[in-house]
Design a protein around this motif. Structure first.
Motif, mmCIF file in Angstrom:
data_model
loop_
_atom_site.group_PDB
_atom_site.id
_atom_site.type_symbol
_atom_site.label_atom_id
_atom_site.label_comp_id
_atom_site.label_asym_id
_atom_site.label_seq_id
_atom_site.Cartn_x
_atom_site.Cartn_y
_atom_site.Cartn_z
ATOM 1 N N GLN A 1 50.602 48.492 45.553
ATOM 2 C CA GLN A 1 49.474 47.606 45.248
ATOM 3 C C GLN A 1 48.323 47.801 46.241
ATOM 4 O OE1 GLN A 1 50.850 43.550 44.763
ATOM 5 N NE2 GLN A 1 52.541 44.161 43.442
ATOM 6 N N LYS A 2 48.076 49.077 46.581
ATOM 7 C CA LYS A 2 47.005 49.400 47.521
ATOM 8 C C LYS A 2 45.761 49.957 46.826
ATOM 9 C CE LYS A 2 50.022 50.368 51.487
ATOM 10 N NZ LYS A 2 50.441 51.398 52.478
ATOM 11 N N VAL A 3 45.799 50.008 45.490
ATOM 12 C CA VAL A 3 44.673 50.542 44.725
ATOM 13 C C VAL A 3 43.736 49.398 44.357
ATOM 14 C CG1 VAL A 3 43.971 51.804 42.661
ATOM 15 C CG2 VAL A 3 46.124 52.388 43.808
ATOM 16 N N TYR A 4 42.450 49.563 44.651
ATOM 17 C CA TYR A 4 41.455 48.538 44.323
ATOM 18 C C TYR A 4 41.016 48.732 42.879
ATOM 19 C CZ TYR A 4 37.133 45.801 44.390
ATOM 20 O OH TYR A 4 36.153 44.893 44.109
ATOM 21 N N LYS A 5 41.165 47.678 42.053
ATOM 22 C CA LYS A 5 40.812 47.756 40.625
ATOM 23 C C LYS A 5 39.926 46.565 40.266
ATOM 24 C CE LYS A 5 45.229 48.024 40.075
ATOM 25 N NZ LYS A 5 46.586 47.966 39.502
ATOM 26 N N GLU A 6 38.697 46.860 39.883
ATOM 27 C CA GLU A 6 37.718 45.817 39.572
ATOM 28 C C GLU A 6 37.212 45.983 38.134
ATOM 29 O OE1 GLU A 6 33.098 44.998 40.690
ATOM 30 O OE2 GLU A 6 34.439 45.441 42.380
ATOM 31 N N TYR A 7 37.224 44.895 37.396
ATOM 32 C CA TYR A 7 36.801 44.904 35.990
ATOM 33 C C TYR A 7 35.642 43.931 35.786
ATOM 34 C CZ TYR A 7 41.246 47.207 34.765
ATOM 35 O OH TYR A 7 42.302 48.073 34.663
ATOM 36 N N LEU A 8 34.910 44.155 34.694
ATOM 37 C CA LEU A 8 33.926 43.201 34.215
ATOM 38 C C LEU A 8 34.392 42.709 32.848
ATOM 39 C CD1 LEU A 8 30.597 45.082 35.044
ATOM 40 C CD2 LEU A 8 31.612 43.183 36.328
ATOM 41 N N ALA A 9 34.204 41.428 32.582
ATOM 42 C CA ALA A 9 34.597 40.866 31.294
ATOM 43 C C ALA A 9 33.633 39.756 30.911
ATOM 44 C CB ALA A 9 36.027 40.330 31.347
ATOM 45 N N ILE A 10 33.436 39.583 29.616
ATOM 46 C CA ILE A 10 32.687 38.438 29.102
ATOM 47 C C ILE A 10 33.698 37.486 28.482
ATOM 48 C CG2 ILE A 10 30.942 37.642 27.470
ATOM 49 C CD1 ILE A 10 29.603 40.359 27.730
ATOM 50 N N VAL A 11 33.698 36.244 28.945
ATOM 51 C CA VAL A 11 34.705 35.286 28.494
ATOM 52 C C VAL A 11 34.062 34.132 27.736
ATOM 53 C CG1 VAL A 11 36.195 35.870 30.435
ATOM 54 C CG2 VAL A 11 34.667 33.902 30.626
ATOM 55 N N ASN A 12 34.850 33.505 26.911
ATOM 56 C CA ASN A 12 34.419 32.300 26.218
ATOM 57 C C ASN A 12 34.314 31.141 27.199
ATOM 58 O OD1 ASN A 12 36.074 33.766 23.747
ATOM 59 N ND2 ASN A 12 34.372 32.520 23.029
ATOM 60 N N GLY A 13 33.291 30.331 27.041
ATOM 61 C CA GLY A 13 33.144 29.133 27.859
ATOM 62 C C GLY A 13 32.412 29.384 29.157
ATOM 63 N N ILE A 14 32.107 28.298 29.844
ATOM 64 C CA ILE A 14 31.379 28.356 31.114
ATOM 65 C C ILE A 14 32.370 28.252 32.271
ATOM 66 C CG2 ILE A 14 29.665 27.219 32.565
ATOM 67 C CD1 ILE A 14 28.336 26.227 29.969
ATOM 68 N N LEU A 15 32.443 29.313 33.048
ATOM 69 C CA LEU A 15 33.291 29.342 34.238
ATOM 70 C C LEU A 15 32.369 29.300 35.448
ATOM 71 C CD1 LEU A 15 36.193 29.643 35.353
ATOM 72 C CD2 LEU A 15 35.813 32.114 35.367
ATOM 73 N N SER A 16 32.457 28.243 36.224
ATOM 74 C CA SER A 16 31.483 28.034 37.307
ATOM 75 C C SER A 16 32.034 28.311 38.700
ATOM 76 C CB SER A 16 30.956 26.595 37.257
ATOM 77 O OG SER A 16 32.022 25.665 37.340
ATOM 78 N N GLU A 17 33.355 28.434 38.835
ATOM 79 C CA GLU A 17 33.935 28.637 40.164
ATOM 80 C C GLU A 17 34.938 29.785 40.162
ATOM 81 O OE1 GLU A 17 35.698 24.978 41.376
ATOM 82 O OE2 GLU A 17 33.787 23.951 41.695
ATOM 83 N N GLU A 18 35.119 30.383 41.326
ATOM 84 C CA GLU A 18 36.113 31.443 41.491
ATOM 85 C C GLU A 18 37.511 30.893 41.243
ATOM 86 O OE1 GLU A 18 35.798 34.613 44.716
ATOM 87 O OE2 GLU A 18 37.450 33.360 45.497
ATOM 88 N N VAL A 19 38.344 31.682 40.578
ATOM 89 C CA VAL A 19 39.710 31.254 40.252
ATOM 90 C C VAL A 19 40.690 32.364 40.622
ATOM 91 C CG1 VAL A 19 41.287 30.451 38.446
ATOM 92 C CG2 VAL A 19 38.849 29.914 38.290
ATOM 93 N N GLU A 20 41.747 32.007 41.328
ATOM 94 C CA GLU A 20 42.823 32.949 41.644
ATOM 95 C C GLU A 20 44.018 32.598 40.761
ATOM 96 O OE1 GLU A 20 44.946 34.959 45.550
ATOM 97 O OE2 GLU A 20 44.135 32.930 45.701
ATOM 98 N N ILE A 21 44.488 33.556 39.981
ATOM 99 C CA ILE A 21 45.575 33.312 39.035
ATOM 100 C C ILE A 21 46.786 34.148 39.435
ATOM 101 C CG2 ILE A 21 46.215 33.215 36.585
ATOM 102 C CD1 ILE A 21 43.215 33.502 35.950
ATOM 103 N N THR A 22 47.913 33.478 39.624
ATOM 104 C CA THR A 22 49.135 34.174 40.052
ATOM 105 C C THR A 22 50.309 33.874 39.120
ATOM 106 O OG1 THR A 22 49.654 32.336 41.562
ATOM 107 C CG2 THR A 22 48.425 34.198 42.477
#
Length: 243
Positions: free
Chosen positions: A120-141
Motif C-alpha cells: 500500500q505504498k502506491v499513491y492513487k488519486e482519482y476525480l469523481a462527480i458525485v450526487n449531492g452536496i459534499l461540504s467536508e472531507e470524509v475518511e471512509i474505512t
C-alpha cells in the motif's frame, strides 16, 4: 414505438447485432443518459449519441514502465492488444478513464512494483462527480466484500476486506460535487461503493445508486510509484457537468 436497437441500427446504418453490441457496451446514450436496455421501446424520433472508442495515449514510456491515458469504455485487459509487449500492473473499471500502468511481465521491476502495491505504498488519486452536496472531507474505512456471479458487485460488509478512501470536496455545482478520492487499498469498485455508502454515489453509476449519465464520472487523475509520478487531466465531459 420500436425496439431501441432497431432504431439505432437505422440511425447508424449498421446491423441489429452491431446495434445491440453498442448498447450492451454502454456506448449509447439518449439526452445525455446512457441507454441500458437494447430491447426497450422508444419513439421512432429518438436521437442516439454513440461514443467513439478512443485509442489510449502514451503518457510516458521507458524500459521499466508504460503509463497510458485510458479512455472510458475500454477494458483494461484490451490495452495489451494495443501494446502487445506490455502487461497490466493494475486495472481500472471499463468506464473509468485516466492513468493506468503497464510493465514487462516477469521483470525485476514488475516484482518490485507488485510488492509496492501489496504494501500500500502506491499513491492513487482519482476525480469523481458525485450526487449531492459534499461540504467536508470524509475518511471512509468500511470493509468491502466483492461477489462475482457473472459480473462483479461489491458491498460494505463486516467480513469484507479492509478498505481506505479519503474524499475531499473540490467544487460544488448545483446538486453535484466534484471530489478528489485518494485510496490506499484497491478493492473492486472501492471508490464507488464507499461513496455510495455515504449517500453520495458517483454520477452515472446506476449500479450503486448514482443518477443516470452518459458515462461513469470517475477518472484516475494521478498515480505515483517509486520515483515515477504520472497524471491525466480532468476529462472534458467532467467540465461540462461541473461549471
Amino acid at each position: 414505438m420500436e425496439k431501441a436497437y432497431k432504431l439505432l441500427a437505422l440511425q447508424e446504418h449498421i446491423s441489429h447485432k452491431e446495434a445491440k453490441s453498442l448498447i450492451d457496451k454502454g456506448l449509447v446514450s439518449v439526452n445525455g443518459k446512457r441507454l441500458n436496455i437494447a430491447r426497450g421501446n422508444l419513439s421512432p424520433k429518438t436521437i442516439f449519441t454513440v461514443e467513439k472508442i478512443q485509442k489510449p495515449q502514451i503518457i510516458f514510456q521507458d524500459s521499466n514502465i508504460l503509463a497510458l491515458d485510458k479512455p472510458p469504455f475500454v477494458e483494461s485487459y484490451d490495452l495489451c492488444k494495443f501494446f502487445p509487449e506490455w502487461n497490466l500492473l493494475h486495472r481500472l473499471d471499463r468506464e473509468t478513464s485516466g492513468v493506468i500502468l503497464l510493465i514487462k511481465e516477469g521483470s525485476d521491476f514488475h516484482t518490485k512494483a507488485k510488492m509496492e502495491f501489496r504494501a500500500q505504498k502506491v499513491y492513487k488519486e482519482y476525480l469523481a462527480i458525485v450526487n449531492g452536496i459534499l461540504s467536508e472531507e470524509v475518511e471512509i474505512t468500511k470493509p468491502i466484500l466483492t461477489i462475482k456471479k457473472g459480473f462483479a458487485k461489491s458491498k460494505i460488509a463486516k467480513d469484507g476486506l479492509p478498505a481506505h478512501t479519503l474524499i475531499t470536496p473540490l467544487q460544488v455545482s448545483g446538486k453535484k460535487t466534484l471530489v478528489q478520492a485518494i485510496i490506499k487499498t484497491g478493492r473492486t469498485h472501492q471508490i464507488r461503493v464507499h461513496l455510495s455508502s455515504i449517500s453520495h454515489p458517483i454520477f452515472g453509476d446506476v449500479l450503486y445508486g448514482g443518477s443516470p449519465s452518459s458515462r461513469l464520472m470517475l477518472h484516475a487523475h494521478k498515480i505515483a510509484i517509486f520515483d515515477y509520478e504520472f497524471s491525466s487531466p480532468m476529462p472534458k465531459t467532467f467540465q461540462g457537468i461541473i461549471q
